[in-house]
Structures are given as C-alpha cells and as structure tokens.
Enzyme design. Sequence first.
Site, short mmCIF file in Angstrom:
data_model
loop_
_atom_site.label_atom_id
_atom_site.label_comp_id
_atom_site.label_asym_id
_atom_site.label_seq_id
_atom_site.Cartn_x
_atom_site.Cartn_y
_atom_site.Cartn_z
N SER A 15 0.80 -1.24 0.00
CA SER A 15 0.00 0.00 0.00
C SER A 15 0.83 1.28 0.00
O SER A 15 0.26 2.36 -0.21
CB SER A 15 -0.94 0.01 1.19
OG SER A 15 -1.99 -0.89 0.96
N LYS B 280 0.46 3.27 -3.02
CA LYS B 280 -0.76 4.08 -3.29
C LYS B 280 -0.45 5.57 -3.32
O LYS B 280 -1.03 6.31 -4.10
CB LYS B 280 -1.81 3.79 -2.22
CG LYS B 280 -2.39 2.38 -2.28
CD LYS B 280 -3.23 2.10 -1.03
CE LYS B 280 -3.87 0.72 -1.05
NZ LYS B 280 -4.52 0.40 0.23
N TYR C 273 -3.37 -2.40 -10.20
CA TYR C 273 -3.21 -2.25 -8.75
C TYR C 273 -2.37 -3.40 -8.17
O TYR C 273 -1.45 -3.17 -7.38
CB TYR C 273 -4.60 -2.19 -8.12
CG TYR C 273 -4.59 -2.25 -6.62
CD1 TYR C 273 -4.23 -1.12 -5.87
CD2 TYR C 273 -4.92 -3.42 -5.93
CE1 TYR C 273 -4.20 -1.18 -4.48
CE2 TYR C 273 -4.89 -3.47 -4.55
CZ TYR C 273 -4.53 -2.35 -3.83
OH TYR C 273 -4.49 -2.42 -2.46
N TYR D 85 -5.08 4.19 7.65
CA TYR D 85 -6.43 3.61 7.76
C TYR D 85 -7.03 3.83 9.15
O TYR D 85 -7.05 4.94 9.64
CB TYR D 85 -6.40 2.11 7.40
CG TYR D 85 -5.56 1.81 6.20
CD1 TYR D 85 -5.98 2.22 4.94
CD2 TYR D 85 -4.33 1.17 6.29
CE1 TYR D 85 -5.22 1.97 3.82
CE2 TYR D 85 -3.57 0.91 5.18
CZ TYR D 85 -4.02 1.31 3.94
OH TYR D 85 -3.27 1.07 2.84
N VAL E 26 1.24 -3.61 3.85
CA VAL E 26 1.01 -4.85 4.57
C VAL E 26 2.23 -5.79 4.52
O VAL E 26 2.31 -6.76 5.28
CB VAL E 26 -0.30 -5.49 4.01
CG1 VAL E 26 -0.03 -6.23 2.71
CG2 VAL E 26 -0.97 -6.35 5.02
O1 DON Z 1 -4.78 -4.80 -1.56
C1 DON Z 1 -4.09 -5.52 -0.87
O2 DON Z 1 -4.59 -6.36 -0.17
C2 DON Z 1 -2.58 -5.37 -0.86
N1 DON Z 1 -2.01 -5.51 -2.15
C3 DON Z 1 -2.14 -4.08 -0.25
C4 DON Z 1 -2.70 -3.88 1.11
C5 DON Z 1 -1.89 -3.06 2.02
O3 DON Z 1 -0.69 -2.96 1.93
C6 DON Z 1 -2.65 -2.46 3.13
N2 DON Z 1 -1.84 -1.60 3.94
N3 DON Z 1 -1.39 -1.69 5.00
#
Ligand code: DON
Length: 317
Positions: free
Chosen positions: A65, A68, A189, A241, A259
């Site tokens: 993320s 993003k 994405y 978040y 993540v």
């Molecule tokens: O969309 C997802 O599940 C992952 N590719 C990215 C999520 C993420 O890193 C959330 N942040 N902490």
Amino acid sequence: MQTNLQILVDEAHSLCRKLGGNGKVADYIPQLATADPAAFGLSVCTVDGQTYSAGDVWTPFTMQSISKILSLACVQAAGIDPYARMFAEPSGDAFHSIVRLEEEKGRPRNPLINAGAIVVSSLLPGATANDKIEQLLGFLSRCAGGASFVIDDAVYQSERRTGYRNRALANYMKHFAVIDDPDTSVDTYFRQCAVRVCAGDLARIALFLAADGRDPLSQQLIVTPDINRRLLAVMTTCGLYDEVGQFALRVGLPGKSGVSGGILAIVPGRMSIVTYGPALGERGNSVAGLAALEFLSSRLNLSLFCPPDLRSEGTPL
Ligand code: DON
C-alpha cells in the site's frame, strides 16, 4: 548533527527490533507469509542528501500500500484530478473495507484505501495495465534519480490468485460508473503493490515528498508544491487507515504503511524515513516500525504539531 542522527537511528533499531515478536506477518497474500518476522531496518534520507540507516535496509520487500501514495503522485503529476471520483475523508475502516461504497454510490472515501487506490490505478496514463505500470515505473525512476525498479512476479501472481475482495471492490465501482475497466484497474493495482524495493530505495524515492515536490538531489520537479502539500495532507489524515489517529498521537507525521511491513513517514522540509518490519499489529501496520518512528519523532521533536523552534535536528530547505 549527522552523528547525532546516526546514533539515534542505531538506538531506534536496537530498541525496537525485538518488538516484531508482538506481531504477525501477513498471510492473506500467501507469498507475503515467506517474510522473516524478525527482519527490521530503518533508513533516513535528508533533503541535503545524507542517508542514515540501521538493520535490514537492503532486504527486498514489495511496496504494497505504500505504492498508493506514489501512484497518486504520478496521476496528479499527469494533471489528472482523482478527487473528481472520490472523497478525501478518513474512512475509520480497514484498508479493504467495502462497507461505505453502498451508501456513497461507489465513490471511495479517500485515495489510500483499496477502493480509492484502485480508482487511482485506473487513472494512470495508458490504455493497458502494462502501459500504466510502465508509466508508474518511469515515475518512480525519476523520483529516485534514475534508479530502476521491477515487479516481484511471485508476489504479483500470489495476489492475482487470491485478490477476490479487490476484484469485488472494482466491480462494485464499475456498477456505479466510478471506473471504466475493472479488470485492467485491479490488475494494475496488483502489479503496483508488487513493485520490489528495500527501505533505502523507498526513502530515496520518497525524498521529493519532504522537499515540497522537487527531488532535492537531481533538482527535478516531481510534482508541484500545491500537489505535494495535498499528498502530505492525505497521508496525514488517511495513510494508516483505522490506525491513523494513533499514528498522529504517537508520531505526528504524514505516513503511509504497507502490509508487507513498510512504513513511510515524511518530515516536511527535512527528511523521509522508511521502516521495514514485516510483523504487523492488529490494524495491519508494522509493530516495530511504528515504535521506531515514535521514538525518532519524540527524540527529535519531529511531530508536525511541535513548534519549529523546538526541533532539535533538521536541515531547512
Ligand atoms: O490490496 C491488498 O490487499 C494489498 N495488495 C495491499 C494492502 C496493504 O498494503 C494495506 N496496507 N497496509
């Protein structure tokens, strides 16, 4: 000042590196579960070109993320306004939440939750997912003074095989005509989340965010100051978040987490800081990374809410 900062970075590393024991590596994308929960590193780049690091700063990980905020910068640098399709409000929900999309007619709460980020991916210039990712990789290279970056195919494929919730978000937004092509958007994405970096690379890529939009080392304008301030604003209000309030209390800086265990924090006018520790707390953010950022912020009076004359370290632009 340089020596002091290195001493504090070393201290943050040795105080926080064991804290990963209180967290858990993400496994909902199976390939992420292969990360070493004990890994921990932090890297600082200052706007005058110094770097300070400790621990596992050359260990590769995928941006997840954290990408993003960089895709948002890329889209805004191309003159596209993502806020025509979404709000700029903190959601108070987990990163992958779908709950508000129904009542808000498919418009994401902000560009840093998954739904909003998928819209931003859809807005990257280019017709295909390949074109869009090339655009983003070119942008990252420009940010980093010419270094190049690649996609970790194992992580990309792993998310592609399991990412049905993100597909659901994209299809739901297509229903409300917020995006045109859900498959391309979500594929873009997944790929951007799988861009491979290390903490040192990421701190270098993000240095423009600390320098009002211009890479202070190459002198290239990456985004205008106005866009840069908006990027920092949305990081501050939405970057972690449903833990963004705690991050404001504990660290007091614009931040963005991923993540896979990275956290990027920006000290405007002074430095970018990246921590990497894949053991996550309950809200999906690195336990050791958060603690190290809290330590540095408190020891150096880095918080945005601290009067400038109390800041003990720093290099004004
Ligand atoms: O969309 C997802 O599940 C992952 N590719 C990215 C999520 C993420 O890193 C959330 N942040 N902490």
